[in-house]
Design a protein around this motif. Structure first.
Motif: not given
Length: 181
Positions: A65-67, A109-113, A118-120, A177-179
């Motif tokens: 879902a997030m992807v 990108h924050l939604l999936v990482n 990733s936060f940084v 990672p596969a997008a």
């Protein structure tokens, strides 16, 4: 993690330089453009290396879902970074379409990482984009939007954004990672 943090800080500093120290930047002339460009390239190298080397805690991971939501947001991020908003009829009054697109890219990108690195990276770049908008608005409060364009331009740039997402997603899958899941 240090390289990643330094990369994000260098990126922000290089971009803020013109806005926070305009006299100093102007005094550098064309050499200043080269220095800023080099700083940005170095910041990207530091961010890529730092992100790949970092190993932080993971709070959430990718879900189908997030992807899907991520990719939908990225279509709009690509659209906003295109000339579409200033040439079209829908978003022509938007003051910072490119920075808005950049902020949407970071949010997506924050939604999936959900890991610390990733936060940084994405969180830091999101904060930079929002701060850049605020600094520009303060430095240049009087802004006039461009003339309203044609709705066909919006459609054309949106279609190009979808095509770009497919191309970028394919390359992203080759490098990381596969997008698309």
């Amino acid at each position: 993690m240090l390289l990643l943090i330094l990369g994000v800080l260098l990126w922000a500093g290089a971009h803020f330089f013109k806005r926070l120290m305009p006299e100093k930047r102007a005094a550098m002339g064309d050499k200043g453009k080269g220095a800023v460009a080099i700083a940005i390239v170095v910041s990207i190298v530091l961010m890529v290396l730092g992100y790949r080397m970092a190993d932080g805690a993971v709070f959430w991971g990718r879900s189908p879902a997030m992807v899907g939501i991520n990719n939908l947001i990225l279509i709009f991020a690509l659209y906003f970074t295109s000339p579409g908003p200033s040439k079209g009829a829908i978003f022509y009054k938007m003051r910072h379409p490119m920075l808005t697109g950049f902020a949407l890219w970071a949010i997506a990108h924050l939604l999936v990482n959900g890991d610390v690195e990733s936060f940084v990276l994405f969180g830091g770049l999101l904060v930079w984009a929002l701060a850049e908008m605020a600094i520009i608005n303060k430095a240049e409060p009087n802004w006039t939007p461009p003339a309203k364009g044609a709705i066909a331009k919006d459609g054309m740039f949106f279609a190009i954004s979808v095509l770009l997402l497919v191309i970028i997603g394919y390359i992203h899958g080759l490098l990381g990672p596969a997008a698309f899941g």
